[in-house]
Design a protein around this motif. Structure first.
Motif, PDB file in Angstrom:
ATOM      1  N   ALA A  62     -90.069  61.878 -19.254  1.00 42.81           N
ATOM      2  CA  ALA A  62     -91.025  62.803 -19.856  1.00 42.81           C
ATOM      3  C   ALA A  62     -90.346  64.158 -19.996  1.00 42.81           C
ATOM      4  CB  ALA A  62     -92.260  62.931 -18.972  1.00 42.81           C
ATOM      5  N   TYR A  63     -90.536  64.761 -21.162  1.00 47.46           N
ATOM      6  CA  TYR A  63     -89.956  66.075 -21.445  1.00 47.46           C
ATOM      7  C   TYR A  63     -91.063  67.041 -21.848  1.00 47.46           C
ATOM      8  CZ  TYR A  63     -85.410  63.813 -21.504  1.00 47.46           C
ATOM      9  OH  TYR A  63     -84.285  63.114 -21.145  1.00 47.46           O
ATOM     10  N   ALA A  64     -90.949  68.260 -21.367  1.00 48.66           N
ATOM     11  CA  ALA A  64     -91.831  69.353 -21.780  1.00 48.66           C
ATOM     12  C   ALA A  64     -90.931  70.485 -22.252  1.00 48.66           C
ATOM     13  CB  ALA A  64     -92.701  69.813 -20.616  1.00 48.66           C
ATOM     14  N   ASP A  65     -91.130  70.920 -23.458  1.00 46.66           N
ATOM     15  CA  ASP A  65     -90.290  71.969 -24.047  1.00 46.66           C
ATOM     16  C   ASP A  65     -88.805  71.634 -23.933  1.00 46.66           C
ATOM     17  OD1 ASP A  65     -92.530  73.553 -24.736  1.00 46.66           O
ATOM     18  OD2 ASP A  65     -92.615  74.352 -22.691  1.00 46.66           O
ATOM     19  N   GLY A  66     -88.490  70.347 -24.097  1.00 49.83           N
ATOM     20  CA  GLY A  66     -87.096  69.909 -24.081  1.00 49.83           C
ATOM     21  C   GLY A  66     -86.487  69.713 -22.710  1.00 49.83           C
ATOM     22  N   HIS A  67     -87.247  69.968 -21.640  1.00 45.52           N
ATOM     23  CA  HIS A  67     -86.735  69.829 -20.273  1.00 45.52           C
ATOM     24  C   HIS A  67     -87.360  68.611 -19.596  1.00 45.52           C
ATOM     25  CE1 HIS A  67     -84.862  73.730 -20.606  1.00 45.52           C
ATOM     26  NE2 HIS A  67     -86.009  74.217 -21.070  1.00 45.52           N
ATOM     27  N   PRO A  68     -86.561  67.814 -18.881  1.00 42.62           N
ATOM     28  CA  PRO A  68     -87.114  66.632 -18.220  1.00 42.62           C
ATOM     29  C   PRO A  68     -88.012  67.014 -17.042  1.00 42.62           C
ATOM     30  CG  PRO A  68     -84.832  66.938 -17.550  1.00 42.62           C
ATOM     31  CD  PRO A  68     -85.125  67.977 -18.597  1.00 42.62           C
ATOM     32  N   VAL A  69     -89.188  66.405 -16.990  1.00 44.10           N
ATOM     33  CA  VAL A  69     -90.135  66.717 -15.918  1.00 44.10           C
ATOM     34  C   VAL A  69     -90.494  65.501 -15.067  1.00 44.10           C
ATOM     35  CG1 VAL A  69     -91.085  68.695 -17.159  1.00 44.10           C
ATOM     36  CG2 VAL A  69     -92.171  66.442 -17.421  1.00 44.10           C
ATOM     37  N   GLY A  70     -90.121  64.301 -15.518  1.00 43.42           N
ATOM     38  CA  GLY A  70     -90.424  63.111 -14.740  1.00 43.42           C
ATOM     39  C   GLY A  70     -89.766  61.893 -15.357  1.00 43.42           C
ATOM     40  N   TYR A  71     -89.754  60.822 -14.582  1.00 42.20           N
ATOM     41  CA  TYR A  71     -89.091  59.605 -15.036  1.00 42.20           C
ATOM     42  C   TYR A  71     -89.614  58.392 -14.286  1.00 42.20           C
ATOM     43  CZ  TYR A  71     -86.573  59.668 -10.630  1.00 42.20           C
ATOM     44  OH  TYR A  71     -86.272  59.650  -9.289  1.00 42.20           O
ATOM     45  N   ALA A  72     -89.346  57.243 -14.874  1.00 40.14           N
ATOM     46  CA  ALA A  72     -89.482  55.949 -14.201  1.00 40.14           C
ATOM     47  C   ALA A  72     -88.440  55.051 -14.828  1.00 40.14           C
ATOM     48  CB  ALA A  72     -90.873  55.358 -14.391  1.00 40.14           C
ATOM     49  N   TYR A  73     -87.866  54.193 -14.018  1.00 39.29           N
ATOM     50  CA  TYR A  73     -86.944  53.210 -14.589  1.00 39.29           C
ATOM     51  C   TYR A  73     -87.007  51.929 -13.781  1.00 39.29           C
ATOM     52  CZ  TYR A  73     -83.240  53.742 -11.043  1.00 39.29           C
ATOM     53  OH  TYR A  73     -82.515  53.722  -9.878  1.00 39.29           O
ATOM     54  N   GLY A  74     -86.563  50.856 -14.428  1.00 36.48           N
ATOM     55  CA  GLY A  74     -86.548  49.565 -13.764  1.00 36.48           C
ATOM     56  C   GLY A  74     -85.751  48.568 -14.575  1.00 36.48           C
ATOM     57  N   ASN A  75     -85.858  47.326 -14.167  1.00 34.27           N
ATOM     58  CA  ASN A  75     -85.172  46.255 -14.886  1.00 34.27           C
ATOM     59  C   ASN A  75     -85.883  44.930 -14.616  1.00 34.27           C
ATOM     60  OD1 ASN A  75     -83.659  46.612 -12.163  1.00 34.27           O
ATOM     61  ND2 ASN A  75     -83.178  44.524 -12.806  1.00 34.27           N
ATOM     62  N   ARG A  76     -85.510  43.941 -15.401  1.00 31.27           N
ATOM     63  CA  ARG A  76     -86.085  42.601 -15.270  1.00 31.27           C
ATOM     64  C   ARG A  76     -85.450  41.893 -14.068  1.00 31.27           C
ATOM     65  NH1 ARG A  76     -84.712  41.153 -19.799  1.00 31.27           N
ATOM     66  NH2 ARG A  76     -82.794  40.107 -19.257  1.00 31.27           N
ATOM     67  N   ILE A  77     -86.276  41.244 -13.275  1.00 28.07           N
ATOM     68  CA  ILE A  77     -85.764  40.408 -12.187  1.00 28.07           C
ATOM     69  C   ILE A  77     -86.268  38.983 -12.405  1.00 28.07           C
ATOM     70  CG2 ILE A  77     -85.443  42.245 -10.499  1.00 28.07           C
ATOM     71  CD1 ILE A  77     -88.119  41.412  -9.226  1.00 28.07           C
ATOM     72  N   GLU A  78     -85.454  38.041 -12.015  1.00 28.56           N
ATOM     73  CA  GLU A  78     -85.751  36.622 -12.205  1.00 28.56           C
ATOM     74  C   GLU A  78     -86.136  35.984 -10.868  1.00 28.56           C
ATOM     75  OE1 GLU A  78     -85.485  35.131 -15.215  1.00 28.56           O
ATOM     76  OE2 GLU A  78     -84.463  36.741 -16.308  1.00 28.56           O
ATOM     77  N   HIS A  79     -86.666  34.779 -10.954  1.00 30.03           N
ATOM     78  CA  HIS A  79     -86.932  33.975  -9.760  1.00 30.03           C
ATOM     79  C   HIS A  79     -85.628  33.855  -8.962  1.00 30.03           C
ATOM     80  CE1 HIS A  79     -88.780  30.921  -7.271  1.00 30.03           C
ATOM     81  NE2 HIS A  79     -87.682  30.215  -7.408  1.00 30.03           N
ATOM     82  N   GLY A  80     -85.670  34.072  -7.676  1.00 24.95           N
ATOM     83  CA  GLY A  80     -84.482  33.965  -6.835  1.00 24.95           C
ATOM     84  C   GLY A  80     -83.673  35.252  -6.739  1.00 24.95           C
ATOM     85  N   ASP A  81     -84.068  36.308  -7.453  1.00 26.49           N
ATOM     86  CA  ASP A  81     -83.359  37.585  -7.392  1.00 26.49           C
ATOM     87  C   ASP A  81     -83.348  38.108  -5.952  1.00 26.49           C
ATOM     88  OD1 ASP A  81     -82.537  39.977  -9.448  1.00 26.49           O
ATOM     89  OD2 ASP A  81     -83.480  40.797  -7.633  1.00 26.49           O
ATOM     90  N   ARG A  82     -82.304  38.870  -5.627  1.00 26.61           N
ATOM     91  CA  ARG A  82     -82.206  39.422  -4.259  1.00 26.61           C
ATOM     92  C   ARG A  82     -83.420  40.289  -3.923  1.00 26.61           C
ATOM     93  NH1 ARG A  82     -78.500  42.758  -7.066  1.00 26.61           N
ATOM     94  NH2 ARG A  82     -79.054  44.953  -6.873  1.00 26.61           N
ATOM     95  N   TYR A  83     -84.044  40.892  -4.921  1.00 28.38           N
ATOM     96  CA  TYR A  83     -85.268  41.678  -4.715  1.00 28.38           C
ATOM     97  C   TYR A  83     -86.313  40.817  -4.012  1.00 28.38           C
ATOM     98  CZ  TYR A  83     -89.202  44.756  -6.070  1.00 28.38           C
ATOM     99  OH  TYR A  83     -90.296  45.581  -6.071  1.00 28.38           O
ATOM    100  N   TRP A  84     -86.520  39.599  -4.535  1.00 29.21           N
ATOM    101  CA  TRP A  84     -87.506  38.707  -3.941  1.00 29.21           C
ATOM    102  C   TRP A  84     -86.998  38.113  -2.633  1.00 29.21           C
ATOM    103  CZ3 TRP A  84     -91.670  40.170  -5.820  1.00 29.21           C
ATOM    104  CH2 TRP A  84     -91.929  40.294  -7.181  1.00 29.21           C
ATOM    105  N   GLN A  85     -85.694  37.842  -2.544  1.00 20.15           N
ATOM    106  CA  GLN A  85     -85.137  37.249  -1.321  1.00 20.15           C
ATOM    107  C   GLN A  85     -85.297  38.175  -0.121  1.00 20.15           C
ATOM    108  OE1 GLN A  85     -81.094  36.165  -2.222  1.00 20.15           O
ATOM    109  NE2 GLN A  85     -81.714  34.630  -3.724  1.00 20.15           N
ATOM    110  N   ARG A  86     -85.299  39.487  -0.347  1.00 19.73           N
ATOM    111  CA  ARG A  86     -85.430  40.451   0.753  1.00 19.73           C
ATOM    112  C   ARG A  86     -86.882  40.734   1.111  1.00 19.73           C
ATOM    113  NH1 ARG A  86     -81.141  44.179  -2.056  1.00 19.73           N
ATOM    114  NH2 ARG A  86     -83.015  44.842  -3.134  1.00 19.73           N
ATOM    115  N   THR A  87     -87.820  40.181   0.350  1.00 18.31           N
ATOM    116  CA  THR A  87     -89.237  40.444   0.589  1.00 18.31           C
ATOM    117  C   THR A  87     -89.781  39.447   1.601  1.00 18.31           C
ATOM    118  OG1 THR A  87     -89.497  41.274  -1.672  1.00 18.31           O
ATOM    119  CG2 THR A  87     -91.499  40.636  -0.519  1.00 18.31           C
TER     120      THR A  87
END
Length: 179
Positions: A62-87
């Motif tokens: 998100a930008y206000a007057d050309g300056h960044p004020v916030g963000y979110a980022y992520g990516n796709r995870i599949e079945h068996g991903d380490r994300y799920w393995q650590r849960t």
């Protein structure tokens, strides 16, 4: 009635053009924690570089007057991903049997909090996703529990716990339908 502040939402599918702004906002958002190994800017940059080349990387800033004020980022995870393995415990299969969007970070500069900016960024990130579910991790102590409560108000449910790295605190894994 108050109106939402004017922001421009920009979507990125590669890290190159967004990296500097992501780090800039992160440094202010996490300022009280930067002395901790898991939160310092160098560690975040390394994590960001790793996430930026993972499948389905997407960021919304998100930008206000050309300056960044916030963000979110992520990516796709599949079945068996380490994300799920650590849960733990093992998450319900409805969240893991198909690809999911894993939101890795959400941050809004302190002066932009309580303006609806975080929700607008979050929702824009989900609009760019076709995965049926979205997941994120939260430190239940963040904001004295207010961040966890905010995610619950957005429809997320607790599905387990994870400690992504030895330097990381124990995090609560949350998930919901993406739309």
């Amino acid at each position: 009635m108050t109106t939402a502040p004017v922001i421009e939402l920009r979507r990125f599918t590669t890290l190159d053009a967004a990296r500097g702004d992501l780090i800039d906002v992160y440094a202010e958002v996490r300022a009280p924690l930067l002395h901790l190994p898991n939160y310092n800017v160098t560690t975040f940059g390394e994590r960001l570089d790793r996430h930026g080349v993972e499948p389905g990387f997407v960021a919304v800033l998100a930008y206000a007057d050309g300056h960044p004020v916030g963000y979110a980022y992520g990516n796709r995870i599949e079945h068996g991903d380490r994300y799920w393995q650590r849960t733990t415990p093992e998450p319900p299969s409805r969240f893991t049997e198909n690809p999911a969007l894993a939101i890795k970070e959400i941050g809004v500069r302190p002066s932009w909090r309580k303006t609806g900016t975080a929700r607008r960024i979050h929702d824009a990130l989900l609009l760019s996703s076709d995965e049926p579910y979205v997941t994120l991790m939260v430190n239940k102590a963040a904001g004295d529990g207010k961040v966890h409560a905010l995610y619950r108000s957005w429809g997320y449910e607790d599905i387990g716990d994870s400690q992504p790295s030895p330097a990381s605190p124990l995090l609560t894994v949350m998930a919901r339908a993406s739309q």
